[in-house]
Design an enzyme around this catalytic site. Sequence first.
Site, PDB file in Angstrom:
ATOM      1  CG  ASP A  90     -80.773 -89.360  90.522  1.00  0.00           C
ATOM      2  OD1 ASP A  90     -81.784 -90.084  90.473  1.00  0.00           O
ATOM      3  OD2 ASP A  90     -79.674 -89.785  90.912  1.00  0.00           O
ATOM      4  CB  ALA A 147     -78.332 -91.016  88.040  1.00  0.00           C
ATOM      5  CE1 TYR A 148     -74.092 -87.613  94.669  1.00  0.00           C
ATOM      6  CE2 TYR A 148     -74.572 -89.457  96.130  1.00  0.00           C
ATOM      7  CZ  TYR A 148     -73.894 -88.281  95.862  1.00  0.00           C
ATOM      8  OH  TYR A 148     -73.012 -87.771  96.787  1.00  0.00           O
ATOM      9  CB  SER A 149     -76.427 -94.977  94.033  1.00  0.00           C
ATOM     10  OG  SER A 149     -75.837 -96.088  94.674  1.00  0.00           O
ATOM     11  CE  LYS A 152     -70.635 -88.739  94.155  1.00  0.00           C
ATOM     12  NZ  LYS A 152     -69.489 -87.824  93.960  1.00  0.00           N
TER      13      LYS A 152
END
Length: 248
Positions: A90, A147-149, A152
């Site tokens: 993001d 947010a991505y981390s 995942k």
Amino acid sequence: MLLRDKVALITGASTGIGAAAARLFAAEGASVVLAARSEDKIAALAAEIGGVAVVTDVASDEDCARAVSVAVERFGRLDVAFNNAGIGPDGVVLTDSTAWDTTLSVNLTGVAQCMRHEIRAMLSGGGGAIVNNASTAAFFGTAFASAYSAAKHGVIGLTKTAASEYGRHGIRVNAVNPGVIDTPQTGPWLSIPGERERAATWNALKRLASPSEVAEAALWLLSDRASFVTGAELAVDGGYTAIAPGVG
């Protein structure tokens, strides 16, 4: 022919890793259902490999249910699924709620929704296998990709929990964790002068991976060759997570 006579569903199948997986799975004997938002791309790829295209936004539970239903209605069952759909890091701070919600809805909720419908179909069919596309960002915190981390990391939690719950029913659930892959999604970043070369130094092999290399890992996990593997996280990262930062 590792997927001979299997019915496979691939999300995010229009480009990059998903498209590579579609071609590979079809070559390995599977009947492939391609799910993605880009109607033109998946229709063209489906025609190329003899698959079935279903326009799908994994952020929509209704779309996820329809993709699985098409597989079952067309081929009678669902044997394997590669939950590959996702959007990139993001690049924002936690206070940007719109970016947070969008990233989580695709990269985490989308995986959960697909798994819910896939598992129901596999239970009816007597078992199956699922691979979720996570990331090396699931192993540690990633600056400017909050947010991505987080999403995942959540995918790994979903993977391990589902593996625990459904192993007794003959359903295996695993994850692949790619490092930097040369895809259209990473293209804008890698096209910045010097970035491709810099990213290649991060892993032990000193190069970037192609989408097909991730697809090969997913293929093995979905095949009967991996019959005693479930709840696993397979890093496809050239040794990126195996070496200390700045070493090698």
